[in-house]
Design a protein around this motif. Sequence first.
Motif, PDB file in Angstrom:
ATOM      1  N   PRO A 229       0.798  -1.238   0.000  1.00 14.10           N
ATOM      2  CA  PRO A 229       0.000   0.000   0.000  1.00 14.10           C
ATOM      3  C   PRO A 229       0.819   1.270   0.000  1.00 14.10           C
ATOM      4  N   PHE A 230       2.131   1.168   0.120  1.00 11.05           N
ATOM      5  CA  PHE A 230       2.974   2.360   0.183  1.00 11.05           C
ATOM      6  C   PHE A 230       3.585   2.715  -1.158  1.00 11.05           C
ATOM      7  N   ARG A 231       3.255   1.909  -2.199  1.00  9.81           N
ATOM      8  CA  ARG A 231       3.649   2.208  -3.571  1.00  9.81           C
ATOM      9  C   ARG A 231       5.152   2.403  -3.726  1.00  9.81           C
ATOM     10  N   THR A 232       5.932   1.498  -3.174  1.00  7.49           N
ATOM     11  CA  THR A 232       7.387   1.596  -3.288  1.00  7.49           C
ATOM     12  C   THR A 232       8.005   0.209  -3.273  1.00  7.49           C
ATOM     13  N   THR A 233       9.098   0.062  -3.985  1.00  6.52           N
ATOM     14  CA  THR A 233       9.842  -1.182  -3.848  1.00  6.52           C
ATOM     15  C   THR A 233      10.713  -1.098  -2.599  1.00  6.52           C
ATOM     16  N   ILE A 234      10.955  -2.217  -1.998  1.00 12.10           N
ATOM     17  CA  ILE A 234      11.772  -2.282  -0.788  1.00 12.10           C
ATOM     18  C   ILE A 234      12.923  -3.248  -1.059  1.00 12.10           C
ATOM     19  N   PRO A 235      14.175  -2.769  -1.031  1.00 10.86           N
ATOM     20  CA  PRO A 235      15.312  -3.637  -1.366  1.00 10.86           C
ATOM     21  C   PRO A 235      15.461  -4.810  -0.402  1.00 10.86           C
ATOM     22  N   TYR A 236      15.951  -5.904  -0.952  1.00 11.66           N
ATOM     23  CA  TYR A 236      16.239  -7.083  -0.135  1.00 11.66           C
ATOM     24  C   TYR A 236      17.347  -7.883  -0.785  1.00 11.66           C
ATOM     25  N   ILE A 237      18.017  -8.676   0.042  1.00 18.45           N
ATOM     26  CA  ILE A 237      18.984  -9.646  -0.450  1.00 18.45           C
ATOM     27  C   ILE A 237      18.701 -10.973   0.220  1.00 18.45           C
ATOM     28  N   LEU A 238      19.254 -12.028  -0.348  1.00 18.54           N
ATOM     29  CA  LEU A 238      19.156 -13.360   0.228  1.00 18.54           C
ATOM     30  C   LEU A 238      20.515 -13.741   0.787  1.00 18.54           C
ATOM     31  N   LEU A 239      20.533 -14.187   2.018  1.00 17.49           N
ATOM     32  CA  LEU A 239      21.777 -14.524   2.708  1.00 17.49           C
ATOM     33  C   LEU A 239      21.655 -15.948   3.236  1.00 17.49           C
ATOM     34  N   THR A 240      22.369 -16.856   2.598  1.00 15.67           N
ATOM     35  CA  THR A 240      22.244 -18.261   2.957  1.00 15.67           C
ATOM     36  C   THR A 240      23.586 -18.851   3.343  1.00 15.67           C
ATOM     37  N   ASN A 241      23.559 -19.810   4.231  1.00 18.11           N
ATOM     38  CA  ASN A 241      24.760 -20.570   4.554  1.00 18.11           C
ATOM     39  C   ASN A 241      24.943 -21.736   3.592  1.00 18.11           C
ATOM     40  N   GLY A 242      24.054 -21.835   2.618  1.00 18.94           N
ATOM     41  CA  GLY A 242      24.200 -22.844   1.580  1.00 18.94           C
ATOM     42  C   GLY A 242      25.170 -22.382   0.506  1.00 18.94           C
ATOM     43  N   GLY A 243      25.308 -23.199  -0.520  1.00 19.73           N
ATOM     44  CA  GLY A 243      26.219 -22.859  -1.613  1.00 19.73           C
ATOM     45  C   GLY A 243      26.488 -24.085  -2.452  1.00 19.73           C
ATOM     46  N   GLY A 244      27.682 -24.114  -3.019  1.00 13.99           N
ATOM     47  CA  GLY A 244      28.085 -25.272  -3.797  1.00 13.99           C
ATOM     48  C   GLY A 244      28.042 -25.081  -5.287  1.00 13.99           C
ATOM     49  N   VAL A 245      27.339 -24.031  -5.761  1.00 17.00           N
ATOM     50  CA  VAL A 245      27.322 -23.699  -7.185  1.00 17.00           C
ATOM     51  C   VAL A 245      27.488 -22.188  -7.309  1.00 17.00           C
ATOM     52  N   GLY A 246      27.569 -21.679  -8.541  1.00 15.73           N
ATOM     53  CA  GLY A 246      27.747 -20.256  -8.754  1.00 15.73           C
ATOM     54  C   GLY A 246      26.506 -19.455  -8.412  1.00 15.73           C
ATOM     55  N   GLU A 247      26.693 -18.191  -8.040  1.00 14.62           N
ATOM     56  CA  GLU A 247      25.581 -17.321  -7.670  1.00 14.62           C
ATOM     57  C   GLU A 247      24.619 -17.090  -8.834  1.00 14.62           C
ATOM     58  N   GLU A 248      25.154 -16.987 -10.051  1.00 14.41           N
ATOM     59  CA  GLU A 248      24.285 -16.750 -11.208  1.00 14.41           C
ATOM     60  C   GLU A 248      23.342 -17.928 -11.430  1.00 14.41           C
ATOM     61  N   GLU A 249      23.880 -19.122 -11.384  1.00 17.58           N
ATOM     62  CA  GLU A 249      23.051 -20.315 -11.564  1.00 17.58           C
ATOM     63  C   GLU A 249      21.987 -20.417 -10.486  1.00 17.58           C
ATOM     64  N   ARG A 250      22.391 -20.166  -9.239  1.00 19.65           N
ATOM     65  CA  ARG A 250      21.456 -20.304  -8.122  1.00 19.65           C
ATOM     66  C   ARG A 250      20.367 -19.224  -8.181  1.00 19.65           C
ATOM     67  N   SER A 251      20.732 -17.988  -8.521  1.00 16.56           N
ATOM     68  CA  SER A 251      19.737 -16.921  -8.560  1.00 16.56           C
ATOM     69  C   SER A 251      18.727 -17.149  -9.682  1.00 16.56           C
ATOM     70  N   LYS A 252      19.172 -17.680 -10.827  1.00 15.60           N
ATOM     71  CA  LYS A 252      18.248 -17.995 -11.919  1.00 15.60           C
ATOM     72  C   LYS A 252      17.265 -19.075 -11.499  1.00 15.60           C
ATOM     73  N   SER A 253      17.766 -20.103 -10.844  1.00 19.94           N
ATOM     74  CA  SER A 253      16.907 -21.194 -10.406  1.00 19.94           C
ATOM     75  C   SER A 253      15.871 -20.706  -9.401  1.00 19.94           C
ATOM     76  N   LEU A 254      16.300 -19.893  -8.437  1.00 18.89           N
ATOM     77  CA  LEU A 254      15.378 -19.417  -7.414  1.00 18.89           C
ATOM     78  C   LEU A 254      14.383 -18.412  -7.998  1.00 18.89           C
ATOM     79  N   SER A 255      14.832 -17.600  -8.949  1.00 13.73           N
ATOM     80  CA  SER A 255      13.916 -16.663  -9.617  1.00 13.73           C
ATOM     81  C   SER A 255      12.766 -17.430 -10.272  1.00 13.73           C
ATOM     82  N   HIS A 256      13.109 -18.529 -10.924  1.00 15.37           N
ATOM     83  CA  HIS A 256      12.093 -19.350 -11.590  1.00 15.37           C
ATOM     84  C   HIS A 256      11.124 -19.939 -10.570  1.00 15.37           C
ATOM     85  N   LYS A 257      11.640 -20.428  -9.457  1.00 17.60           N
ATOM     86  CA  LYS A 257      10.782 -21.045  -8.447  1.00 17.60           C
ATOM     87  C   LYS A 257       9.863 -20.029  -7.781  1.00 17.60           C
ATOM     88  N   LEU A 258      10.405 -18.838  -7.479  1.00 20.65           N
ATOM     89  CA  LEU A 258       9.663 -17.858  -6.692  1.00 20.65           C
ATOM     90  C   LEU A 258       8.813 -16.922  -7.540  1.00 20.65           C
TER      91      LEU A 258
END
Length: 375
Positions: A72-101
């Motif tokens: 209701p405030f008509r604004t985007t609010i920045p966020y990041i994802l901070l995980t203790n996971g990993g094992g692959v590149g950030e680009e690959e992981r962000s694309k996969s999560l973008s698709h899921k979410l």
Amino acid sequence: MLPTNIRPFVPRGRPSIRSLPQNRSQLFRTDASKRKAPPLAFVFDIDGVLIRGPHVLPEAKKALKMLEGDNPFRTTIPYILLTNGGGVGEEERSKSLSHKLGVHIDTSQYLQAHTILKKHAQRFADEPILVLGGKRDVVRRVAESYGYKRVYTTLDVLAWNPSVWPFHQITEAEKASTKTADFEKTPISAVFVFHDPRNWALDVQTVCDLVQSGGIVGGPWVPLEKQTKPVELIFCNPDLLWRSDFPTPRIGQGAFKEAFQAVYKALTGNRYPHVQYGKPTEATYNFAKETLGAIFRERYGASSTPEHLYMVGDNPESDIAGANGARWNSVLVKTGVYDPEQGPPAHAPTRIANDVLEAVEWAIEREFSKNPKHH
């Protein structure tokens, strides 16, 4: 019972954020330099907050769309994802999560446990290093993408000399992923545990060989205090437990660290000195704040900084402890590691919420009620 300073989220008397009409078409028609920065930003854990195993948690998509402007405030609010996971590149992981979410998550918004190792790439760029974790040579490729040039795995060591650990016969697929080297003539400067190791026995044996010899596999053991250049040992994830789609939590990289240190202490009488990254370490939370600061400067101008940071996580020992130590606001959700039936959390959050959507609603309402100029 909850600690007395923690109360479940109860919506205020005005209409809830979920019930208000949404209209994204009018959002931000001015250029970036004229946009007003919101008074808050979010840092989300992933497993147990947005997803569990391969499955997206029900309220995650709604929560992130709210931050993209559906509020209701008509604004985007920045966020990041901070995980203790990993094992692959950030680009690959962000694309996969973008698709899921169902929302676009930029690579710059995705911080894995080992993303912070980009900071060390220049110092170790030309020195031989050993990386642990992940499947076959995947973390080698991640390390090389960070700028490390001489990267080896324990499978490389096993392919070089199978008697290093005779209880595992290397498969054809594993052998195809290896790099040839003579480890009697390749002094390893540092060991980076990028992700959860797949073969604890091989990895513990190899790391013990390296740290007791000053970097040479098969070299003579030398007491640590007499080594001229001890091997640096860096762990990226201290989590003893993590939550998957299995009914109970699984042991993680923190358990591997304890296993290695127990063996090393049995051999030498001491624990091996190491550097620890990942939540809840101060270095990781500082790195996350720096990342959000860069996003604010890009979106809202050179002098913009996030005023109030909210960490939303499911693990009191990592997410909440780290946020409290960094003096951030913290919201503990009930969809992951934390189980309210086992008693109050070891580290008290600012708020306990049922899920990530409730956490986001509460934080937005809290900050914007204090800052009516942003309405």
